[in-house]
Design a protein around this motif. Structure first.
Motif, PDB file in Angstrom:
ATOM      1  N   SER A  73       0.741  -1.244   0.001  1.00 43.29           N
ATOM      2  CA  SER A  73       0.131  -0.161  -0.075  1.00 43.29           C
ATOM      3  C   SER A  73       0.984   1.310  -0.088  1.00 43.29           C
ATOM      4  O   SER A  73       1.810   1.221   0.637  1.00 43.29           O
ATOM      5  N   ARG A  88      -0.778  -0.783 -10.599  1.00 40.22           N
ATOM      6  CA  ARG A  88      -1.894  -0.084  -9.513  1.00 40.22           C
ATOM      7  C   ARG A  88      -3.292  -1.283  -9.416  1.00 40.22           C
ATOM      8  O   ARG A  88      -3.413  -1.728 -10.748  1.00 40.22           O
ATOM      9  N   ASN A  93      -7.667   1.413  -5.449  1.00 38.73           N
ATOM     10  CA  ASN A  93      -7.564   2.382  -4.560  1.00 38.73           C
ATOM     11  C   ASN A  93      -7.999   2.041  -3.149  1.00 38.73           C
ATOM     12  O   ASN A  93      -8.838   1.299  -2.967  1.00 38.73           O
ATOM     13  N   ASP A 149      -9.855   3.007  -0.111  1.00 35.83           N
ATOM     14  CA  ASP A 149     -10.844   4.180   0.327  1.00 35.83           C
ATOM     15  C   ASP A 149     -11.364   3.363   1.798  1.00 35.83           C
ATOM     16  O   ASP A 149     -11.303   2.160   1.932  1.00 35.83           O
ATOM     17  N   THR A 167     -11.787  -0.711   4.644  1.00 30.79           N
ATOM     18  CA  THR A 167     -12.120  -0.597   3.114  1.00 30.79           C
ATOM     19  C   THR A 167     -13.164  -1.786   2.625  1.00 30.79           C
ATOM     20  O   THR A 167     -12.981  -2.807   2.773  1.00 30.79           O
ATOM     21  N   THR A 217     -10.594   8.845   1.523  1.00 29.14           N
ATOM     22  CA  THR A 217      -9.300   8.592   0.957  1.00 29.14           C
ATOM     23  C   THR A 217      -8.177   9.433   1.168  1.00 29.14           C
ATOM     24  O   THR A 217      -8.312  10.712   1.441  1.00 29.14           O
ATOM     25  N   GLY A 234      -5.477   8.902  -1.077  1.00 24.04           N
ATOM     26  CA  GLY A 234      -4.699   8.979  -2.383  1.00 24.04           C
ATOM     27  C   GLY A 234      -3.833   7.793  -2.619  1.00 24.04           C
ATOM     28  O   GLY A 234      -2.921   7.488  -3.439  1.00 24.04           O
ATOM     29  N   ALA A 243      -3.216   3.526  -2.453  1.00 22.65           N
ATOM     30  CA  ALA A 243      -3.619   2.299  -3.481  1.00 22.65           C
ATOM     31  C   ALA A 243      -2.807   1.154  -2.894  1.00 22.65           C
ATOM     32  O   ALA A 243      -1.684   1.141  -2.512  1.00 22.65           O
ATOM     33  N   TRP A 279      -0.519  -1.861  -4.737  1.00 23.48           N
ATOM     34  CA  TRP A 279       0.010  -2.182  -5.915  1.00 23.48           C
ATOM     35  C   TRP A 279       0.969  -3.492  -6.157  1.00 23.48           C
ATOM     36  O   TRP A 279       1.432  -3.945  -4.908  1.00 23.48           O
ATOM     37  N   ARG A 302     -13.680  -5.574 -10.857  1.00 23.99           N
ATOM     38  CA  ARG A 302     -14.475  -4.289 -11.194  1.00 23.99           C
ATOM     39  C   ARG A 302     -15.447  -4.073 -12.177  1.00 23.99           C
ATOM     40  O   ARG A 302     -16.402  -3.211 -12.039  1.00 23.99           O
TER      41      ARG A 302
END
Length: 302
Positions: free
Chosen positions: A146, A158, A161, A163, A244, A266, A268, A270, A272, A300
């Motif tokens: 993260s 990525r 995200n 959140d 999350t 958030t 910003g 993510a 990865w 998604r």
């Protein structure tokens, strides 16, 4: 004691030339020029102070010293090759994935079986923790981290995200709303039990929900070291945890957690997938990367 060894590059060239008894054939096998083969053999002869070959037209015949050395050197190089082959086979057969406890417990562990079914020849070793392993030094093959994706000397893809929003166990939420005599509002959380209340991510969520910073009570409350533990504490009725949503889909669907607000915060960050760029074409890394990216694309699109 320091080993008194000649240049291993020269030894390798001599062994090939001796085995084939032809400098041109040795050059082809080693991907070198004939001149380079001759140079390496000559440098070894100078070190030994004796010829290794008797040069004849179109053929390099071994000298007595060359005949003495060649079998032992071939055997030694075979042993070295075998040792590296075992190591390479073991490395190729096991994929080590490093990630956080939260990502492992809340997302990856539930899906990793699908990767192993698709790739039964590849064993997966999952290691969890907050310490960032040194991928360049081989502490793991890949890492799911993260952050902002700006790690030096790493290729990063990525995944999702990060959140977050408050969640609680259904009984705890029902008790709170019974005491309030109305549905819960974002501002109410400022005076209610929060799990890890000193986490600065709470400030981000309150700001997104339109709650002024000064309205929030600080201090006290249960403090835990990972979102995975915070989520289970919330299920146990210990307060509201900042979670999350994608990690807790099953728990929400099965009624162990309730998400009272649609508002998401958030910072910003993510998740990865990371690995050294020189490892991008390694088969096991490529196979895991392709599978993982496909899984996120699939989820998604739902």
């Amino acid at each position: 004691m320091m080993r008194q060894l000649p240049s291993l590059a020269a030894v390798r060239v001599f062994e090939a030339a001796a085995r084939l008894e032809n400098f041109t054939a040795a050059a082809n096998e080693l991907g070198m020029t004939q001149a380079a083969v001759s140079y390496q053999v000559k440098s070894l002869e100078e070190r030994l102070g004796a010829p290794l070959f008797v040069r004849e037209r179109g053929r390099a015949r071994l000298s007595a010293l060359g005949r003495q050395l060649q079998p032992a050197l071939t055997q030694a190089l075979d042993a070295i090759e075998a040792a590296f082959a075992v190591t390479r086979a073991e490395d190729e057969a096991t994929l080590t994935v490093a990630t956080t406890q939260t990502f492992a417990n809340s997302w990856l562990a539930w899906r990793l079986g699908g990767f192993q079914v698709a790739h039964p020849d590849l064993a997966v070793r999952l290691t969890t923790g907050d310490r960032m392993l040194d991928l360049g030094a081989g502490e793991a093959d890949v890492s799911i981290r993260s952050g902002l994706g700006d790690w030096p000397r790493l290729e990063a893809h990525r995944l999702m995200n990060i959140d977050f929003t408050p969640m609680a166990g259904p009984r705890f939420l029902a008790q709170v709303e019974a005491e309030l005599g109305r549905p819960l509002q974002p501002g109410d959380l400022a005076e209610l039990p929060l799990i890890s209340p000193e986490d600065p991510w709470w400030d981000s969520w309150f700001a997104a929900a339109g709650v002024a910073p000064g309205e929030r009570r600080r201090g006290g409350g249960l403090r835990l070291d990972s979102q995975a533990n915070e989520g289970h504490a919330a299920m146990g009725g210990r307060g509201f945890a900042l979670l999350t949503p994608v990690f807790w889909t099953n728990d929400i669907a099965e009624g162990r957690l309730v998400q009272p607000f649609a508002t998401l915060g958030t910072r910003g960050f993510a998740y990865w997938l990371c690995y050294p760029p020189e490892r991008r074409t390694v088969a096991k890394v490529r196979r895991f990367r392709d599978w993982l990216l496909a899984r996120f694309d699939e989820e998604r699109s739902r």
